[in-house]
Every structure is written in C-alpha cells, then in structure tokens.
Design a protein around this motif. Structure first.
Motif, mmCIF file in Angstrom:
data_model
loop_
_atom_site.group_PDB
_atom_site.id
_atom_site.type_symbol
_atom_site.label_atom_id
_atom_site.label_comp_id
_atom_site.label_asym_id
_atom_site.label_seq_id
_atom_site.Cartn_x
_atom_site.Cartn_y
_atom_site.Cartn_z
ATOM 1 N N GLN A 38 27.637 24.637 39.655
ATOM 2 C CA GLN A 38 27.519 25.892 38.905
ATOM 3 C C GLN A 38 27.218 27.064 39.841
ATOM 4 O OE1 GLN A 38 27.805 26.848 35.279
ATOM 5 N NE2 GLN A 38 28.105 28.516 36.733
ATOM 6 N N LEU A 39 26.365 26.846 40.821
ATOM 7 C CA LEU A 39 26.067 27.906 41.788
ATOM 8 C C LEU A 39 27.301 28.224 42.630
ATOM 9 C CD1 LEU A 39 22.469 26.888 42.933
ATOM 10 C CD2 LEU A 39 23.123 28.580 41.218
ATOM 11 N N ASP A 40 28.077 27.205 42.982
ATOM 12 C CA ASP A 40 29.325 27.437 43.711
ATOM 13 C C ASP A 40 30.269 28.309 42.884
ATOM 14 O OD1 ASP A 40 28.412 25.887 45.804
ATOM 15 O OD2 ASP A 40 29.462 24.065 45.145
ATOM 16 N N ARG A 41 30.309 28.031 41.596
ATOM 17 C CA ARG A 41 31.157 28.819 40.682
ATOM 18 C C ARG A 41 30.729 30.286 40.679
ATOM 19 N NH1 ARG A 41 35.415 30.570 37.527
ATOM 20 N NH2 ARG A 41 34.819 30.977 35.377
ATOM 21 N N LEU A 42 29.436 30.540 40.652
ATOM 22 C CA LEU A 42 28.946 31.917 40.661
ATOM 23 C C LEU A 42 29.367 32.641 41.933
ATOM 24 C CD1 LEU A 42 25.323 31.674 39.206
ATOM 25 C CD2 LEU A 42 27.414 32.418 38.051
ATOM 26 N N MET A 43 29.250 31.977 43.062
ATOM 27 C CA MET A 43 29.666 32.618 44.310
ATOM 28 C C MET A 43 31.153 32.915 44.302
ATOM 29 S SD MET A 43 27.396 30.964 47.396
ATOM 30 C CE MET A 43 27.506 29.224 46.961
ATOM 31 N N GLY A 44 31.938 32.054 43.655
ATOM 32 C CA GLY A 44 33.379 32.245 43.613
ATOM 33 C C GLY A 44 33.819 33.414 42.754
ATOM 34 N N VAL A 45 33.121 33.679 41.639
ATOM 35 C CA VAL A 45 33.574 34.756 40.743
ATOM 36 C C VAL A 45 33.278 36.137 41.306
ATOM 37 C CG1 VAL A 45 33.313 33.333 38.684
ATOM 38 C CG2 VAL A 45 31.433 34.821 39.392
ATOM 39 N N ILE A 46 32.425 36.215 42.311
ATOM 40 C CA ILE A 46 32.102 37.525 42.883
ATOM 41 C C ILE A 46 33.350 38.193 43.451
ATOM 42 C CG2 ILE A 46 30.833 38.661 44.775
ATOM 43 C CD1 ILE A 46 28.493 36.834 44.187
ATOM 44 N N GLY A 47 34.339 37.415 43.846
ATOM 45 C CA GLY A 47 35.565 37.999 44.388
ATOM 46 C C GLY A 47 36.562 38.481 43.359
ATOM 47 N N LEU A 48 36.337 38.203 42.059
ATOM 48 C CA LEU A 48 37.283 38.637 41.031
ATOM 49 C C LEU A 48 37.196 40.148 40.825
ATOM 50 C CD1 LEU A 48 36.865 35.881 38.278
ATOM 51 C CD2 LEU A 48 38.792 36.191 39.840
ATOM 52 N N ASP A 49 38.358 40.795 40.712
ATOM 53 C CA ASP A 49 38.341 42.250 40.561
ATOM 54 C C ASP A 49 37.959 42.693 39.147
ATOM 55 O OD1 ASP A 49 40.600 41.479 39.207
ATOM 56 O OD2 ASP A 49 41.993 42.757 40.314
ATOM 57 N N THR A 50 37.889 41.764 38.198
ATOM 58 C CA THR A 50 37.486 42.114 36.835
ATOM 59 C C THR A 50 36.002 41.856 36.583
ATOM 60 O OG1 THR A 50 38.106 39.900 36.087
ATOM 61 C CG2 THR A 50 39.773 41.639 35.886
ATOM 62 N N VAL A 51 35.322 41.280 37.582
ATOM 63 C CA VAL A 51 33.934 40.851 37.391
ATOM 64 C C VAL A 51 33.011 41.524 38.392
ATOM 65 C CG1 VAL A 51 32.334 38.887 37.443
ATOM 66 C CG2 VAL A 51 34.616 38.614 36.456
ATOM 67 N N ARG A 52 31.866 41.997 37.909
ATOM 68 C CA ARG A 52 30.807 42.492 38.782
ATOM 69 C C ARG A 52 29.544 41.709 38.448
ATOM 70 N NH1 ARG A 52 27.072 47.383 39.229
ATOM 71 N NH2 ARG A 52 27.001 47.837 41.467
ATOM 72 N N LEU A 53 29.068 40.940 39.413
ATOM 73 C CA LEU A 53 27.913 40.086 39.197
ATOM 74 C C LEU A 53 26.744 40.569 40.025
ATOM 75 C CD1 LEU A 53 26.477 37.530 38.156
ATOM 76 C CD2 LEU A 53 27.558 36.262 40.040
ATOM 77 N N GLY A 54 25.636 40.855 39.357
ATOM 78 C CA GLY A 54 24.418 41.268 40.042
ATOM 79 C C GLY A 54 23.320 40.252 39.848
ATOM 80 N N ILE A 55 22.525 40.046 40.889
ATOM 81 C CA ILE A 55 21.385 39.121 40.828
ATOM 82 C C ILE A 55 20.106 39.917 41.072
ATOM 83 C CG2 ILE A 55 20.341 37.016 41.707
ATOM 84 C CD1 ILE A 55 23.098 36.523 40.550
ATOM 85 N N ILE A 56 19.125 39.762 40.210
ATOM 86 C CA ILE A 56 17.826 40.405 40.409
ATOM 87 C C ILE A 56 16.933 39.437 41.174
ATOM 88 C CG2 ILE A 56 15.785 41.383 39.311
ATOM 89 C CD1 ILE A 56 17.497 42.085 36.902
ATOM 90 N N PRO A 57 16.592 39.729 42.433
ATOM 91 C CA PRO A 57 15.741 38.821 43.218
ATOM 92 C C PRO A 57 14.355 38.676 42.605
ATOM 93 C CG PRO A 57 16.865 40.418 44.625
ATOM 94 C CD PRO A 57 17.045 40.891 43.213
#
Length: 280
Positions: free
Chosen positions: A189-208
């Motif tokens: 699942q974490l690998d999947r999250l890293m992969g979607v960051i490259g999609l031009d339709t998706v913006r993923l932010g993580i709050i540390p």
C-alpha cells in the motif's frame, strides 16, 4: 450526534406529540392503540428515537390523520439525506455504498480528501481495501460482500486516469504507520502511494507527525467540487450540501494543506515509513 440532527429530530417529535394531543388520547392510551410500550411513544415524542416509515404510518393512523403520513416521511427523509445511518446503508453489504461512490466521482471534476488514520479509498490497493471492508463488516455486523465491494472500489479508481478530473489528497503521517493489515499488504500500500505521486491528475500531500498545525485534523472528510462534503463517523455518514458547511470544510482543507509536504518530500517521507517494514 450532531446538534442539527438532534434539533430536527426534536422538531419531528414535537409534531408527533401535536398530532397525538389533537387526537384526544393520552400517551398511555395512544401506546395501547398502536400496540407499543408507552416508553416508545415517549422516546419518539421527545426526539430520542428516529421513527421508521412503519412507525409514522401507525402514528398517523392512530391519530386519525392518515393524510399526515407524507409530511412526516418527508421530515424523516430530510434528516436521513444529511445523516445516513451505516446500519441502513449497509443492510445488503458494502457494494451498494461503493456504487454510490462511483456515481458521485463520475459527477465531480475536483475531489479533495483528508484522511487521518487510513489511506483514502481511491488510493487503496485491493488487498488493503479487502482488510478495510472485512474489519468494517465485523465491527458493524453487516453482510460480508467483501469481494464485490473491493471490485467496486477498484472500478471507482479508474477515474484517477481521467484527464478531465482532478484529485487532491492530504493524509496525516499517522495513516502511514497505522497497521490494519499484514506487513506485506501494508508495504504494498505504501508503494502504491509513492507511485501515484507521479500522476498528473493527482496531488498527494502528507502532513508529517512533527508539523506545525493551525488546527489539528479531528477526522477525515471529502469535498466534491463545491457542492458536497461527506464525513464518516462510527455510526453515520454525513452528507453536507449547505454553503456554510462547504465553506467550513474548505477552510479546514486550506489550513491542513499548509502543513503538508508534496512531491519528492512526500515520497521520501513515505519511503522512510516503508523502510521500517524491511523487505516485506
């Protein structure tokens, strides 16, 4: 339970009491007429219980006002449009609710989602989603249509590749650590999250975890364009379409986004959490 919901239920209870009083029957007599314990009449009149459609039909008939059924049902429908009981929504399992999600996604150009302790459904792997549905069915004691629900969730994710849509997610780092599945499933699942960051339709932010926050995220929520906010609680799902609610949740979105990291910083943060799982 929401103050707005409770106020609406109390108003409905007052209307039921009005109909009962107009009938000339005492609470005890009315209960005998419909074959209920007096305590149920008291709970409904006091706004402490949401009546079913059958309850409303029985009440109107006992009060000699069968024509009031439509009005009473409309009042309950107004409550349930905003506050949807999980018990009622999942009476046949999770698939139907996932189909609703597909329809709402199809009708929306911009979806913004905040999750605090789990990965957003639109970004879940099938194995991770399967664990989510299994645990939800066990907790809420609802039918287990897990495979059908997973298939529906995966179909909904096809929208991520629609160039006419935009998806923005903010996830608190807690969700990256929260282990609700075996290590191998969580790692994928974490690998999947890293992969979607490259999609031009998706913006993923993580709050540390150590980020300075203007306001702590108390729960997750989803904003569909500027027309609808969906908030999940343990017992209900709130569908909020009034302008004030949308503006409030947009402000929360803006404040949380200020503390999130994106792009390579987000990937590195996810990667650090992933490394804790070793070669899983």
């Amino acid at each position: 339970m929401s103050t707005d919901f409770q106020s609406g239920r109390e108003a409905l209870g007052a209307r039921l009491r009005e109909l009962r009083v107009e009938s000339g029957l005492s609470g005890k007599e009315f209960a005998e007429c419909v074959g209920w314990p007096p305590s149920k009449v008291s709970r409904l009149q006091g706004g402490k219980q949401t009546p079913s459609h059958a309850d409303l039909e029985a009440w109107a008939a006992a009060a000699g006002r069968p024509e009031a059924v439509g009005e009473l049902k409309a009042r309950v429908a107004g409550l349930e449009t905003t506050y949807r009981s999980w018990k009622r929504q999942l009476v046949q399992g999770h698939r139907a609710r996932q189909e609703q999600g597909i329809a709402e996604t199809a009708a929306t150009r911009l979806i913004r989602g905040v999750e605090v302790v789990r990965v957003p459904g639109l970004l879940q792997t099938p194995d991770y989603a399967r664990r989510v549905f299994e645990q939800a069915a066990e907790f809420r004691q609802t039918p287990r249509d897990v495979d059908a629900a997973v298939r529906a969730r995966v179909r909904r994710q096809e929208a991520l590749y629609d160039p006419d849509k935009r998806f923005e997610f903010v996830i608190h780092e807690t969700a990256l650590h929260a282990r609700t599945s075996p290590a191998a499933v969580h790692a994928a699942q974490l690998d999947r999250l890293m992969g979607v960051i490259g999609l031009d339709t998706v913006r993923l932010g993580i709050i540390p975890l150590g980020a300075q926050l203007r306001r702590a995220p108390s729960h997750g929520f989803w904003i569909y364009d500027r027309r609808l906010v969906i908030v999940e609680t343990i017992g209900t799902e709130m569908w909020l379409a009034d302008e004030a609610s949308v503006e409030l949740y947009e402000r929360s979105w803006d404040w949380l986004t200020e503390s999130a990291v994106h792009g390579e910083k987000a990937q590195r943060l996810i990667g650090r959490v992933r490394s804790l799982l070793g070669a899983a």
